[in-house]
Scaffold this motif. Sequence first.
Motif, PDB file in Angstrom:
ATOM      1  N   PRO A 189       0.838  -1.206   0.000  1.00  0.00           N
ATOM      2  CA  PRO A 189       0.000   0.000   0.000  1.00  0.00           C
ATOM      3  C   PRO A 189       0.875   1.260   0.000  1.00  0.00           C
ATOM      4  CG  PRO A 189      -0.562  -1.467   1.829  1.00  0.00           C
ATOM      5  CD  PRO A 189       0.702  -1.990   1.223  1.00  0.00           C
ATOM      6  N   MET A 190       0.422   2.310  -0.674  1.00  0.00           N
ATOM      7  CA  MET A 190       1.183   3.563  -0.725  1.00  0.00           C
ATOM      8  C   MET A 190       1.583   4.029   0.669  1.00  0.00           C
ATOM      9  SD  MET A 190       2.467   5.387  -3.074  1.00  0.00           S
ATOM     10  CE  MET A 190       2.598   7.141  -2.762  1.00  0.00           C
ATOM     11  N   THR A 191       0.703   3.844   1.626  1.00  0.00           N
ATOM     12  CA  THR A 191       0.990   4.334   2.978  1.00  0.00           C
ATOM     13  C   THR A 191       2.247   3.703   3.574  1.00  0.00           C
ATOM     14  OG1 THR A 191       0.143   4.520   5.222  1.00  0.00           O
ATOM     15  CG2 THR A 191      -0.724   2.717   3.899  1.00  0.00           C
ATOM     16  N   GLU A 192       2.562   2.474   3.108  1.00  0.00           N
ATOM     17  CA  GLU A 192       3.745   1.787   3.655  1.00  0.00           C
ATOM     18  C   GLU A 192       4.957   1.875   2.751  1.00  0.00           C
ATOM     19  OE1 GLU A 192       2.562  -2.282   4.307  1.00  0.00           O
ATOM     20  OE2 GLU A 192       0.780  -1.634   5.417  1.00  0.00           O
ATOM     21  N   PHE A 193       4.773   2.368   1.524  1.00  0.00           N
ATOM     22  CA  PHE A 193       5.840   2.273   0.514  1.00  0.00           C
ATOM     23  C   PHE A 193       7.053   3.156   0.844  1.00  0.00           C
ATOM     24  CE2 PHE A 193       7.814   3.354  -3.607  1.00  0.00           C
ATOM     25  CZ  PHE A 193       8.101   2.079  -4.051  1.00  0.00           C
ATOM     26  N   HIS A 194       6.799   4.424   1.164  1.00  0.00           N
ATOM     27  CA  HIS A 194       7.902   5.336   1.508  1.00  0.00           C
ATOM     28  C   HIS A 194       8.129   5.330   3.014  1.00  0.00           C
ATOM     29  CE1 HIS A 194       6.598   7.129  -2.432  1.00  0.00           C
ATOM     30  NE2 HIS A 194       7.894   7.121  -2.609  1.00  0.00           N
ATOM     31  N   ARG A 195       9.387   5.437   3.407  1.00  0.00           N
ATOM     32  CA  ARG A 195       9.739   5.416   4.826  1.00  0.00           C
ATOM     33  C   ARG A 195      10.021   6.826   5.329  1.00  0.00           C
ATOM     34  NH1 ARG A 195      13.144   0.925   6.759  1.00  0.00           N
ATOM     35  NH2 ARG A 195      14.390   2.673   7.481  1.00  0.00           N
ATOM     36  N   LEU A 196       9.853   7.005   6.622  1.00  0.00           N
ATOM     37  CA  LEU A 196      10.343   8.242   7.240  1.00  0.00           C
ATOM     38  C   LEU A 196      11.848   8.073   7.446  1.00  0.00           C
ATOM     39  CD1 LEU A 196       7.463   9.089   9.728  1.00  0.00           C
ATOM     40  CD2 LEU A 196       8.067  10.236   7.585  1.00  0.00           C
ATOM     41  N   PRO A 197      12.585   9.176   7.583  1.00  0.00           N
ATOM     42  CA  PRO A 197      14.053   9.053   7.564  1.00  0.00           C
ATOM     43  C   PRO A 197      14.631   8.292   8.761  1.00  0.00           C
ATOM     44  CG  PRO A 197      13.379  11.314   8.086  1.00  0.00           C
ATOM     45  CD  PRO A 197      12.129  10.576   7.669  1.00  0.00           C
ATOM     46  N   GLY A 198      14.126   8.560   9.976  1.00  0.00           N
ATOM     47  CA  GLY A 198      14.694   7.900  11.156  1.00  0.00           C
ATOM     48  C   GLY A 198      16.207   8.000  11.165  1.00  0.00           C
ATOM     49  N   ASP A 199      16.858   6.886  11.531  1.00  0.00           N
ATOM     50  CA  ASP A 199      18.329   6.856  11.545  1.00  0.00           C
ATOM     51  C   ASP A 199      18.911   6.383  10.221  1.00  0.00           C
ATOM     52  OD1 ASP A 199      18.353   7.652  14.196  1.00  0.00           O
ATOM     53  OD2 ASP A 199      18.231   5.575  14.931  1.00  0.00           O
ATOM     54  N   THR A 200      18.037   6.015   9.284  1.00  0.00           N
ATOM     55  CA  THR A 200      18.530   5.450   8.012  1.00  0.00           C
ATOM     56  C   THR A 200      17.891   6.172   6.824  1.00  0.00           C
ATOM     57  OG1 THR A 200      16.778   3.781   8.175  1.00  0.00           O
ATOM     58  CG2 THR A 200      18.999   3.131   8.919  1.00  0.00           C
ATOM     59  N   PRO A 201      18.171   7.471   6.681  1.00  0.00           N
ATOM     60  CA  PRO A 201      17.518   8.230   5.610  1.00  0.00           C
ATOM     61  C   PRO A 201      17.913   7.786   4.202  1.00  0.00           C
ATOM     62  CG  PRO A 201      19.180   9.576   6.711  1.00  0.00           C
ATOM     63  CD  PRO A 201      19.031   8.325   7.521  1.00  0.00           C
TER      64      PRO A 201
END
Lengths: 319, 185
Positions: A189-201
Motif C-alpha cells: 500500500p502507498m501508505t507503507e511504501f515510503h519510509r520516514l528518515p529515522g536513523d537510516t535516511p
Amino acid sequence: MIPFTYERARSPAEAATAAARTEGAKFIAGGTNLLDLMKLQIEAPTHLIDVNGLALDQIETTPYGGLRVGALVRNTDLAADERVRRDYGLLARALLAGASGQLRNMATTAGNLLQRTRCPYFYDTNQPCNKRQPGSGCSAVGGFTRQHAVVGASDACIATHPSDMAVAMRALDATIETARPDGSTRSIPMTEFHRLPGDTPHIETVLGSGELVTAVFLPRPIGGKQIYRKVRDRASYAFALVSVGAIVQRDGTGRVAVGGVAHKPWRVEAAETELPRGAKAVTAQLFAGAKPTDDNAFKLPLVERTLGAVLSEARGLRR
Amino acid sequence: MPGALSPAVAQGDRLTAARVVLRVNGTEHHLMCDLRTTLLDALREHLHLNGTKKGCDHGQCGACTVIVNGRRINSCLTLAVMHEGHDVTTIEGFGTPGNLHPMQAAFVKHDGYQCGYCTPGQICSSVAVLDEIKAGIPSHVSADLTAQPKVTEAEIRERMSGNICRCGAYSNIVDAIIEVAGSKA
C-alpha cells in the motif's frame, strides 16, 4: 560519470534476479533523475539494468473497476489517459503540475515514486549528507532550510520527497505491485511504501534488494471534487514549497494528502474527520508534533491557507 | 523492443562501450559509444549534429530538446544506448537555410530569439507542443481536463516552461508558435 556495465532486461523476473545478483546494480527506465545524479556522482551504479523493453507500459481496467498502471507508463500518458482524466482528476492534475513536458514524456510511473530528494545538501557533494553518505551527518540541520520537512523528520535527515504524483497516489490509496528476485510478487500500500528518515535516511522505501516495481493499482473511482493545488516559487516547472491534494465529497467529507512537508507524501487519516470543520482544524491534526525551523515555519500556515482555498473551490466558490 | 546488446569494447571483463544504431533525421547511423554517452553527446560528438545544444546538461534548460519516436525529450538525460533503433529528429531535420520549416520561419519573423543558443531546443519543443495539443494532451493550465485543449497564450507558456531563454524572448516565441498554430488550423 563513473563507468558502469549495462544490460537490457527481457522480463521483470530476469531484471529482479540480475539486480539482486550484481552488487551496486540499478534499474534504469526514464533515467531523468538517475542520470542527473550519476553525472554528479551522487549515484554511482556499477551496472545498469535497462527495463524499458519490458511490456509494462499499459493502463488496464481491473476486474474491480480500478486501473492497473504499468510501471513504465510515462507521466504524459498517465495524465492524458481518458479514464484518469475522468475518474482520477487528482492524479492527472498532480502529474501535470510536475516537471516539464519533455521530462513528463520520459519519466515513468515507478520512477516518479522512486525519485530522490531535491535537498540542496544532498546535491552538494562537498557537504556531509546522511542520505548520500550514511553516517556522515546532516548539513541541512542548522543550514538553509526553507525547502525542508516540517513534520516526520529526524535529527539525521530533514529532506522532503519531491513528487507531486505520489501525493495523489497516496490520497487515492494506490497499491504498488512488485516482482522479487525469488520469483514472488507482492503488493505494497502507498501508505507503507515510503519510509520516514529515522536513523537510516538512505533507505527511502520498503523495497528489498533487486525488487522491481511492476505496476501501480488504483482502486475503483470514488468521485468527489478532486483538486491538486501546488504552491511554488515559479508559476511552472518548479518543485513544490507545499502542495495539497484533496478529494472532497458533497457532504464535506474527504481525503487530504500534502506534499513538500515531509520525507513522504503526508496524509493523516484521523485529520480527515475534521474536514467538515474546515482547513484550520484539519491542519492542526496534520501537523501535530511538527518541528518547523525558522526558515520553513511558513509552510504550516501556507498549507492551512492552501487547503482553505481548495475547500472553497470544492464547494464551488472560486479561491 | 530492442534486441540484445551488441558487445563492443571490454575493459578486463567489463563491457564499457557498445554499438548503437540510431535513425537520425531519416538516416541510419551505426555508432560505437562509451556506455556513458548521452543521446545529446552522441548527436553532437559522434554525428557532429551541433544544432542540438548543451546548456545545463541536467534537464533544467531544454536546450538539448530533440524528438524521439515522435515525442520531445531532454537528450542530455538519456543514454544513447537506450535508443537502439529509435527515430530521432533534431533541428537539422526540420529545415534548411533556404527552405525553413514554418516554425523556423515564424521564429525569424517574430524575433523569437536573441543569441540563438536555446533556439534549436525551443523549435523542437514548439513543434512537439502543437502536436501534443492536437493529440488532446491536457496541461496544468487547461481549465477542463476532459475537453480538447486550445492553443492559447497561457497554454503555450505553460507547455514551453521546460525551455529557458535567458535573453528573454519568451513573448516573441509565444507569438511565433501561435501564428504557426493558426496557419495550420
